[in-house]
Design a protein around this motif. Structure first.
Motif, PDB file in Angstrom:
ATOM      1  N   THR A  45      41.987  64.858 -61.431  1.00 26.63           N
ATOM      2  CA  THR A  45      42.888  66.020 -60.583  1.00 26.63           C
ATOM      3  C   THR A  45      44.489  66.208 -61.429  1.00 26.63           C
ATOM      4  O   THR A  45      44.119  65.582 -62.670  1.00 26.63           O
ATOM      5  CB  THR A  45      43.803  65.832 -59.484  1.00 26.63           C
TER       6      THR A  45
ATOM      7  N   ASP B 296      49.107  62.249 -57.109  1.00 24.13           N
ATOM      8  CA  ASP B 296      47.968  61.805 -56.417  1.00 24.13           C
ATOM      9  C   ASP B 296      47.464  59.829 -56.317  1.00 24.13           C
ATOM     10  O   ASP B 296      47.228  60.138 -57.505  1.00 24.13           O
ATOM     11  CB  ASP B 296      46.511  62.887 -57.234  1.00 24.13           C
TER      12      ASP B 296
ATOM     13  N   GLN C 136      45.153  60.433 -51.096  1.00 23.76           N
ATOM     14  CA  GLN C 136      46.820  61.424 -50.940  1.00 23.76           C
ATOM     15  C   GLN C 136      47.791  61.972 -51.724  1.00 23.76           C
ATOM     16  O   GLN C 136      47.552  61.096 -53.318  1.00 23.76           O
ATOM     17  CB  GLN C 136      47.998  59.997 -50.646  1.00 23.76           C
ATOM     18  N   ARG C 137      48.568  62.832 -51.551  1.00 24.04           N
ATOM     19  CA  ARG C 137      48.360  64.205 -52.913  1.00 24.04           C
ATOM     20  C   ARG C 137      50.741  63.990 -52.281  1.00 24.04           C
ATOM     21  O   ARG C 137      50.664  64.048 -51.261  1.00 24.04           O
ATOM     22  CB  ARG C 137      48.372  65.714 -53.394  1.00 24.04           C
TER      23      ARG C 137
ATOM     24  N   LYS D 192      50.300  64.481 -48.733  1.00 22.08           N
ATOM     25  CA  LYS D 192      49.802  65.356 -46.996  1.00 22.08           C
ATOM     26  C   LYS D 192      48.406  64.575 -48.564  1.00 22.08           C
ATOM     27  O   LYS D 192      48.124  64.267 -48.510  1.00 22.08           O
ATOM     28  CB  LYS D 192      49.613  66.433 -47.382  1.00 22.08           C
TER      29      LYS D 192
ATOM     30  N   TRP E  74      44.072  64.939 -48.940  1.00 21.34           N
ATOM     31  CA  TRP E  74      43.405  66.176 -49.161  1.00 21.34           C
ATOM     32  C   TRP E  74      42.333  65.393 -49.838  1.00 21.34           C
ATOM     33  O   TRP E  74      42.230  64.244 -49.818  1.00 21.34           O
ATOM     34  CB  TRP E  74      44.404  66.492 -51.830  1.00 21.34           C
ATOM     35  N   ARG E  75      40.851  66.172 -50.638  1.00 21.72           N
ATOM     36  CA  ARG E  75      40.333  66.298 -50.733  1.00 21.72           C
ATOM     37  C   ARG E  75      39.224  67.144 -51.699  1.00 21.72           C
ATOM     38  O   ARG E  75      39.264  67.947 -52.092  1.00 21.72           O
ATOM     39  CB  ARG E  75      39.018  66.251 -49.561  1.00 21.72           C
TER      40      ARG E  75
ATOM     41  N   GLU F 296      39.271  71.638 -54.284  1.00 21.14           N
ATOM     42  CA  GLU F 296      40.910  70.055 -53.760  1.00 21.14           C
ATOM     43  C   GLU F 296      40.637  70.996 -52.695  1.00 21.14           C
ATOM     44  O   GLU F 296      40.827  72.719 -52.609  1.00 21.14           O
ATOM     45  CB  GLU F 296      41.340  70.139 -54.488  1.00 21.14           C
ATOM     46  N   THR F 297      40.607  70.736 -51.858  1.00 22.19           N
ATOM     47  CA  THR F 297      41.314  71.334 -50.147  1.00 22.19           C
ATOM     48  C   THR F 297      41.844  70.072 -49.834  1.00 22.19           C
ATOM     49  O   THR F 297      42.035  69.290 -49.685  1.00 22.19           O
ATOM     50  CB  THR F 297      40.281  71.151 -49.540  1.00 22.19           C
ATOM     51  N   LYS F 298      43.044  71.232 -49.370  1.00 17.66           N
ATOM     52  CA  LYS F 298      44.467  70.218 -48.476  1.00 17.66           C
ATOM     53  C   LYS F 298      43.651  70.266 -46.920  1.00 17.66           C
ATOM     54  O   LYS F 298      43.703  71.469 -46.558  1.00 17.66           O
ATOM     55  CB  LYS F 298      45.670  71.471 -48.610  1.00 17.66           C
TER      56      LYS F 298
END
Length: 724
Positions: A548, A553, A568-569, A577, A579-580, A588-590
């Motif tokens: 990433t 991150d 964790q971002r 928040k 993330w994955r 990447e998805t929040k």
């Protein structure tokens, strides 16, 4: 003409190069931390001679207060690096009750003393090709005659400039002797400190078995008075009011994310809560005592606020820009009102081209206008205090050392350089006070009986410094992160603690490491490129590549199928928040919007658990469960007791989330069910703080790392500072 460039010692295939502080074997440089190298060089220089423990302590830790156990740990580390097995004495012989003797046969290799000049009578006897073959490629060019001659010219020029600079400084600055350390406590359990402005009292909190207590030490008599008995709270800050009458402290209690501010009479009495003030960081009073400054967080940034001494008439001086800069707000002392009352020094975390670093601003106490103290950029400032009207002291970086910096001319000076770390700073009458920390880590493996909920543990490894993360590998060995080599790197060992082996050498692990359940590849958080982002390697720590490109991150965890990583971002500059990232598509998805810490996949991969800040009743911390598919909130779990840690693990059957927590000095393990079952606790498992843990796949064992600290107050006098 004969010139000696350096001294090299050889023993049993090792090469010790003293000028560049290198240990080499088979052409490869072996990584040592500073104290381990100092110990090895001291042994080699005094080979064959018995060196007492006190003598070694005085040489390696000159002028510092350290426990004898630090020496034993460094000797043990050195033995492992040299490959000396248990009960062997090929290199270091222990003389019980006395000290150590370095017994390896050492050769002082000075054949290349005269290499520079071909006219030297010994030049022909020097076998240049053989010698160069024994060196790593990066050092071979040193022995090129033309390179050396130009190097000498450059060295002479640099020395001349340095001499001129030193002369100039002596004309403009006053130099004081090196710092002198006076140990003021010997209990080893001090958490934070404050001084009364008149210098008569030192206030400190300490961790007891029943909680934390508050104490007063009188300077004139060295007598101690307990102000508050042990409480089930954590004192996050301490300060004494300028009139020397009251202690102010923010406290963590009842799992509440919002921390109340207490006001306590200096000599003991009833606790009064100051309303409408919420800060996890230290306050700073104006010199006249009429106002104090504090920091507080909202959803996207941090505010610097001043208020009257009773907490009323609050005024926002400035607000940070989310994602650009922030002020440390948890267990920190990042603001300091100047002695003249006109300015507030403030340490910021700042987004730069080289990652997230720290700077110091001076904020006008009336208008909120700010100017940079100087152009200096620091690694990480969490503690800041004025020594006098022109000089600030601060603690910087992961090594936790104390520096001074001048308001007038910007000069900086590092005043400690210890194996110990420091936290908290207080100053009065040009004297500094701090907490000196000796940190040790213990890796332990526990056999878990699920039927009766007991754990039978044994220590498998012990080390000075931090072991921050542990994880089981599929082959039953253990991965862990350690600072033994000087930087935080990934290591591997057998489950009995044998054969510790360093896997990464430039990993620069920041916060978190995870192993794929499918192929043992490793994902870790690293600041290799300045930012803190996720990187990936194979099981041997090789083939490292970036995963990433975020700035913060942290704390990655694999899904059970190994196809996704949740992380964790956000931490300092933006609210954290969940993330994955999909490892195949790299998409990447929040997954959520609320403040979230330490996400982890459930064993079946359908859910993700994380710590949710202030979302429960009365603003309490909870554990949230969301869908891995779309981030939908599924459930929130209340914590049945006060939990001061956020790192968690699912028990392999998926019925419980498990989390270590402290009650005073003792650590315990919580089993928090996701159903209507009653939570269970295994109490009094040991003393210290569990930083990280991991369950074996069958749930019958767990490995965990316990951090123990010796924390005492030291007074630092006669340190060097500079002024006109």
């Amino acid at each position: 003409m004969s010139v000696e460039i350096r001294t090299i010692f050889t023993f049993d295939g090792f090469v010790l190069e003293t000028e560049k502080r290198l240990l080499i074997k088979d052409g490869k440089t072996i990584s040592l931390n500073n104290k381990t190298y100092d110990l090895l060089q001291t042994f080699v220089l005094n080979r064959g001679r018995l060196m007492t423990k006190n003598e070694l302590l005085n040489v390696i830790w000159e002028g510092q207060f350290v426990e004898e156990s630090n020496l034993a740990v460094q000797v043990s580390t050195l033995r492992k690096i040299l490959g000396e097995k248990k009960d062997e004495h090929r290199y270091i012989l222990t003389v019980p009750g006395e000290g150590y003797r370095f017994v390896a046969e050492v050769v002082e290799d000075n054949k290349f003393k005269n290499y520079l000049f071909a006219k030297d009578e010994n030049f022909e006897s020097f076998d240049r090709s053989a010698f160069e073959k024994s060196l790593p490629p990066t050092q071979k060019r040193f022995f090129n005659p033309q390179y050396v001659r130009w190097s000498i010219v450059l060295v002479i020029l640099i020395c001349s400039l340095a001499t001129l600079s030193l002369w100039y400084r002596k004309q403009h600055y006053i130099d004081f002797p090196n710092p002198k350390f006076t140990k003021l406590t010997s209990i080893g359990k001090v958490r934070n400190i404050a001084l009364s402005p008149n210098g008569e009292y030192l206030v400190f909190s300490q961790r007891d078995d029943e909680g934390q207590s508050l104490w007063l030490r009188q300077s004139a008599t060295n007598s101690k008075i307990r102000i508050l008995p042990p409480q089930k709270v954590e004192f996050l800050s301490l300060i004494v009011s300028p009139d020397n009458n009251f202690i102010y402290t923010s406290v963590f209690l009842d799992n509440k994310a919002d921390t109340p501010l207490w006001k306590i009479p200096l000599l003991g009495g009833a606790v009064q809560e100051i309303p409408n003030v919420n800060t996890c960081a230290d306050l700073s009073f104006s010199p006249d005592g009429k106002h104090f400054a504090f920091t507080r967080e909202n959803s996207e940034n941090v505010q610097l606020v001043i208020a009257d001494s009773d907490g009323t008439n609050q005024k926002i001086l400035l607000e940070t820009e989310g994602g650009i800069r922030e002020i440390p707000t948890y267990a920190a002392k990042a603001i300091a009102w100047s002695p003249d009352g006109n300015e507030i020094a403030c340490a910021f975390k700042v987004k730069t081209d080289n990652g997230i670093l720290s700077k110091i601003s001076l904020v006008d106490a009336a208008s909120g206008n700010e100017t940079l103290l100087n152009d200096k950029v620091w690694e990480d400032i969490r503690y800041l205090t004025w020594i006098d009207s022109e000089n600030l002291a601060l603690i910087n970086g992961e090594d936790g050392q104390i520096w001074t910096t001048s308001r007038k001319n910007g000069e900086t000076k590092k005043i400690t350089n210890d194996v110990q770390k420091y936290s908290w700073l207080a100053s009065t009458n040009n004297q500094l006070f701090s907490i000196q920390r000796n940190i040790n880590s213990s890796l332990q493996v526990g056999e878990f009986n699920e039927n009766v909920k007991t754990i039978n543990s044994r220590e498998i490894f012990y080390e000075t410094g931090y072991i921050n993360k542990v994880a089981w590998k599929a082959n039953d060995s253990i991965l862990y992160t350690s600072t033994a080599s000087g930087t935080n790197e990934i290591w591997q060992m057998n489950s009995d603690g044998s054969t510790p082996t360093q896997l990464t050498f430039d990993g620069k692990i920041a916060d978190g490491m995870a192993i794929s359940p499918q192929n043992d590849s490793i994902v870790f958080s690293s600041n290799r490129n300045g930012n803190t982002s996720l990187w990936m390697s194979d099981i041997k720590g090789k083939n490292i590549h970036q995963l990433t490109d975020g700035m913060e991150d942290l704390r990655p965890e694999f899904s059970p199928d190994g196809k996704n990583v949740v992380f964790q971002r956000g931490q300092n500059l933006v609210p954290p928040k969940v993330w994955r990232i999909n490892l195949e598509s790299k998409s990447e998805t929040k997954l959520n919007q609320e403040i979230s810490l330490f996400p982890v996949f459930s064993p079946d991969g359908t859910k993700i658990a994380y710590s949710s800040a202030g979302s429960g009743n009365d603003g309490a911390w909870q554990i949230a469960l969301i869908s891995n598919k779309n981030g939908e909130l599924l459930q929130k779990l209340d914590l049945p007791i006060t939990v001061n840690e956020r790192f968690k693990r699912w028990y392999p059957n998926g019925e419980f989330l498990t989390q270590f927590f402290n009650s005073g000095n003792n650590f315990n393990l919580l089993f928090l069910p996701t159903s209507s079952k009653t939570p269970e606790i295994i109490s009094n498992l040991g003393k210290g703080r569990v930083i990280s843990f991991d369950w074996s796949k069958d749930g019958k064992r767990l490995v965990y790392t316990v951090e123990t600290e010796i924390r005492d107050v030291v007074e630092i006098g006669d340190f060097e500072k500079s002024q006109y």
